[in-house]
Motif scaffolding. Structure first.
Motif, short mmCIF file in Angstrom:
data_model
loop_
_atom_site.label_atom_id
_atom_site.label_comp_id
_atom_site.label_asym_id
_atom_site.label_seq_id
_atom_site.Cartn_x
_atom_site.Cartn_y
_atom_site.Cartn_z
N ASP A 244 -171.49 -53.87 -95.06
CA ASP A 244 -170.74 -54.15 -96.28
C ASP A 244 -171.47 -53.69 -97.54
O ASP A 244 -170.97 -53.89 -98.65
CB ASP A 244 -170.46 -55.65 -96.41
N LYS B 224 -174.91 -59.01 -103.11
CA LYS B 224 -174.47 -59.69 -101.89
C LYS B 224 -175.38 -60.88 -101.64
O LYS B 224 -176.48 -60.98 -102.20
CB LYS B 224 -174.54 -58.74 -100.68
N THR C 222 -173.76 -53.38 -106.14
CA THR C 222 -173.12 -54.66 -105.87
C THR C 222 -174.18 -55.70 -105.48
O THR C 222 -175.24 -55.35 -104.96
CB THR C 222 -172.10 -54.56 -104.72
N ARG D 270 -180.08 -63.28 -103.47
CA ARG D 270 -179.12 -62.18 -103.52
C ARG D 270 -179.82 -60.87 -103.15
O ARG D 270 -181.04 -60.74 -103.25
CB ARG D 270 -178.53 -62.00 -104.93
#
Length: 159
Positions: A115, A122, A120, A131
């Motif tokens: 993913d 995650k 980004t 994170r």
């Protein structure tokens, strides 16, 4: 990192931020990690804090099987600090110190997270962080010793 510090120094001169560098000596790398983490915890208890350091040093949770003497600074930093791993989508390189005397370039593997998309955030719990922030790729640059020596006295005078 050198460019970031060059960008931040004028902001500090204008009184907009306060820079804190973890210079100094300690009997060992482990002692330095603990000293750094505890200093960050102290700063975070009364100021906003953005700490910038290597991925290993920023870990909230030490990896399993790690020798007791190599606990990352982030494990001492306390719960007020959010720990973020910088993850690389493509394989790259990093400047890694494997002992107190052995440092140099090392391969950095590509992310195995299906993913993962660049730019980004995650969840990072499975990696020992709060994170993971993914970038396309990162590569090391050697320490900027000549430039660092030129301004170290300026930085030391601010501590």
């Amino acid at each position: 990192m050198w460019r970031l510090v060059q960008f931040l120094l004028p902001l500090e001169a204008e009184g907009k931020i306060h820079l804190h560098f973890q210079y100094g000596s300690a009997p060992s790398v482990a002692d330095f990690e603990q000293h750094t983490g505890e200093a960050l915890r102290d700063i975070a208890s009364h100021e906003r804090l953005i700490a910038y350091g290597g991925n290993f040093h920023a870990m909230r949770d030490a990896p399993q099987g790690l020798p007791q003497k190599m606990v990352p600074a982030g494990t001492f930093a306390g719960p007020a600090i959010k720990h973020v791993l910088i993850g690389s989508i493509a394989g790259g390189s990093a400047w890694v110190c494997t002992s107190e005397r052995s440092c140099g370039p090392s391969d950095a593997p590509a992310s195995k997270n299906p993913d993962a998309k660049a730019w980004t955030l995650k969840d990072g719990n499975s990696f020992g962080y709060d994170r993971v922030y993914f970038v396309d790729q990162y590569n090391y640059s050697p320490p900027h010793l000549a430039a660092a020596a030129a301004t170290k006295s300026d930085i030391d005078s601010k501590q």
